[in-house]
Write an enzyme that holds these catalytic residues in place. Structure first.
Site, PDB file in Angstrom:
ATOM      1  N   ASP A 178      -8.191 -12.697   1.921  1.00  0.00           N
ATOM      2  CA  ASP A 178      -7.550 -12.198   0.695  1.00  0.00           C
ATOM      3  C   ASP A 178      -8.096 -12.903  -0.546  1.00  0.00           C
ATOM      4  O   ASP A 178      -8.513 -14.057  -0.483  1.00  0.00           O
ATOM      5  CB  ASP A 178      -6.028 -12.409   0.803  1.00  0.00           C
ATOM      6  CG  ASP A 178      -5.268 -11.579  -0.215  1.00  0.00           C
ATOM      7  OD1 ASP A 178      -5.840 -10.599  -0.754  1.00  0.00           O
ATOM      8  OD2 ASP A 178      -4.091 -11.902  -0.482  1.00  0.00           O
ATOM      9  N   ASN A 192      -3.712  -0.476   2.532  1.00  0.00           N
ATOM     10  CA  ASN A 192      -4.815  -0.456   1.554  1.00  0.00           C
ATOM     11  C   ASN A 192      -5.295   0.965   1.229  1.00  0.00           C
ATOM     12  O   ASN A 192      -5.966   1.186   0.219  1.00  0.00           O
ATOM     13  CB  ASN A 192      -6.013  -1.304   2.037  1.00  0.00           C
ATOM     14  CG  ASN A 192      -5.759  -2.802   2.023  1.00  0.00           C
ATOM     15  OD1 ASN A 192      -6.354  -3.551   2.798  1.00  0.00           O
ATOM     16  ND2 ASN A 192      -4.878  -3.275   1.142  1.00  0.00           N
ATOM     17  N   TRP A 193      -4.921   1.954   2.069  1.00  0.00           N
ATOM     18  CA  TRP A 193      -5.268   3.356   1.735  1.00  0.00           C
ATOM     19  C   TRP A 193      -4.619   3.779   0.423  1.00  0.00           C
ATOM     20  O   TRP A 193      -5.043   4.745  -0.201  1.00  0.00           O
ATOM     21  CB  TRP A 193      -4.821   4.306   2.857  1.00  0.00           C
ATOM     22  CG  TRP A 193      -5.628   4.210   4.115  1.00  0.00           C
ATOM     23  CD1 TRP A 193      -5.197   3.765   5.324  1.00  0.00           C
ATOM     24  CD2 TRP A 193      -7.003   4.582   4.305  1.00  0.00           C
ATOM     25  NE1 TRP A 193      -6.215   3.831   6.251  1.00  0.00           N
ATOM     26  CE2 TRP A 193      -7.328   4.324   5.659  1.00  0.00           C
ATOM     27  CE3 TRP A 193      -7.997   5.106   3.469  1.00  0.00           C
ATOM     28  CZ2 TRP A 193      -8.600   4.571   6.192  1.00  0.00           C
ATOM     29  CZ3 TRP A 193      -9.260   5.354   4.000  1.00  0.00           C
ATOM     30  CH2 TRP A 193      -9.551   5.082   5.336  1.00  0.00           C
ATOM     31  N   ARG A 253      -4.649   2.144  -2.310  1.00  0.00           N
ATOM     32  CA  ARG A 253      -5.384   1.637  -3.476  1.00  0.00           C
ATOM     33  C   ARG A 253      -6.095   2.792  -4.182  1.00  0.00           C
ATOM     34  O   ARG A 253      -6.257   3.870  -3.606  1.00  0.00           O
ATOM     35  CB  ARG A 253      -6.402   0.582  -3.027  1.00  0.00           C
ATOM     36  CG  ARG A 253      -5.709  -0.685  -2.551  1.00  0.00           C
ATOM     37  CD  ARG A 253      -6.692  -1.823  -2.381  1.00  0.00           C
ATOM     38  NE  ARG A 253      -5.978  -3.020  -1.977  1.00  0.00           N
ATOM     39  CZ  ARG A 253      -6.476  -4.233  -1.974  1.00  0.00           C
ATOM     40  NH1 ARG A 253      -7.733  -4.426  -2.372  1.00  0.00           N
ATOM     41  NH2 ARG A 253      -5.768  -5.265  -1.592  1.00  0.00           N
ATOM     42  N   GLU A 269      -0.490 -20.894  15.057  1.00  0.00           N
ATOM     43  CA  GLU A 269      -0.361 -21.895  13.991  1.00  0.00           C
ATOM     44  C   GLU A 269      -0.854 -21.261  12.694  1.00  0.00           C
ATOM     45  O   GLU A 269      -1.952 -20.686  12.648  1.00  0.00           O
ATOM     46  CB  GLU A 269      -1.205 -23.135  14.326  1.00  0.00           C
ATOM     47  CG  GLU A 269      -0.716 -23.887  15.539  1.00  0.00           C
ATOM     48  CD  GLU A 269       0.661 -24.516  15.315  1.00  0.00           C
ATOM     49  OE1 GLU A 269       0.944 -24.968  14.191  1.00  0.00           O
ATOM     50  OE2 GLU A 269       1.461 -24.551  16.273  1.00  0.00           O
TER      51      GLU A 269
END
Ligand code: IPE
Ligand code: IPE
Ligand code: MG
Length: 239
Positions: free
Chosen positions: A12, A60-61, A63, A199
């Site tokens: 990201d 994200n489609w 966007r 983790e």
């Protein structure tokens, strides 16, 4: 703690990196591909068996069309350019997600590259494309139901391993480590089932800046963590 077998990464911060450098968002994504190359190579050198990268989410489609197009174009270029590196390092390409939503030509290209690398055995590089964990679980639930019907089973026959066998990650171990860059501390619909005992590491740098030193720092800290899986420590590490 031994070496992790599976590292998953939420890549990201490409857009913010670009803005910080006065560049268009696309330049951030391009730079992000350089980081992918660097981290794939480093994980291969470290003999990590599974590396899973969140490249494009089902959300994200939503966007802007132009950005979605640019990301699909970048994926297309990646698939053309990176295969020699995967072959050289004996890395098998794998994908998870709802591939049906990808543009048809790109989908065929992905399938073709999976085939080209299918006999490689040192590492599995999984790209999460058009991937959302909730969507994955819904698709798995449908396919469990279909199995129940065809095999004449009952709802009580469903157990964790049966459901896991219908997820996109079938045959993969759960991630030992989940890393997210860019300072956000959320999982954004990534591998919700599989990260039950992973983790978690949150790095403040943007993905284009993520270096092998950042990765080394995560691996170092991982060594100091104590994974109990709900037990008490001396059951796992008898004194
Ligand atoms: C990650 O960077 C890449 C994808 C989600 C495809 P972003 O594009 O989310 O970058 P930010 O979060 O806007 O900075
Ligand atoms: C997560 O990043 C998806 C990928 C890295 C592909 P986003 O940028 O889409 O996540 P949110 O919207 O900040 O939660
Ligand atoms: Mg983002």
């Amino acid at each position: 703690m031994g070496r992790p077998e599976h590292i998953a990464i939420i890549m990201d911060g490409n857009g913010r990196w670009a803005r910080q450098n006065g560049l268009p968002r696309f330049a951030g994504h391009q730079e992000g591909v350089m980081t992918v190359r660097r981290i794939v190579q480093e994980c291969s050198r470290l003999q990590i068996k599974y590396l899973t990268l969140y490249a494009f989410s089902s959300e994200n489609w939503h966007r802007p069309e132009q950005e979605v197009k640019a990301l699909m174009g970048l994926l297309d270029t990646y698939l053309t350019n990176e295969i020699p590196l995967l072959q050289k390092n004996n890395i098998r390409l794998n994908v998870i997600g709802d591939l049906k939503r990808l543009p048809e030509q790109l989908r065929h290209k992905v399938l073709d590259k999976l085939k080209q690398t299918e006999n490689n055995t040192d590492m599995v590089l999984t790209l999460a494309l058009s991937y959302g964990a909730r969507d994955e679980i819904v698709r798995a639930a449908r396919s469990v139901c279909a199995e129940i019907v065809t095999r004449g089973l009952e709802p009580k026959d469903i157990d964790e391993s049966m459901l896991a066998n219908h997820l996109d990650t079938v045959n993969m171990p759960d991630p030992d480590i989940l890393i997210r860059t860019s300072g956000e501390q959320r999982v954004s619909n990534f591998l919700l089932w599989q990260i039950a005992y992973s983790e978690l590491f949150f790095c403040s740098c943007f993905w284009p800046e993520f270096s092998i030193e950042h990765l080394a720092a995560v691996l170092q800290e991982y060594q100091n963590r104590c994974r109990r899986f709900g037990r008490v420590s001396n059951e796992i590490f008898p004194q």
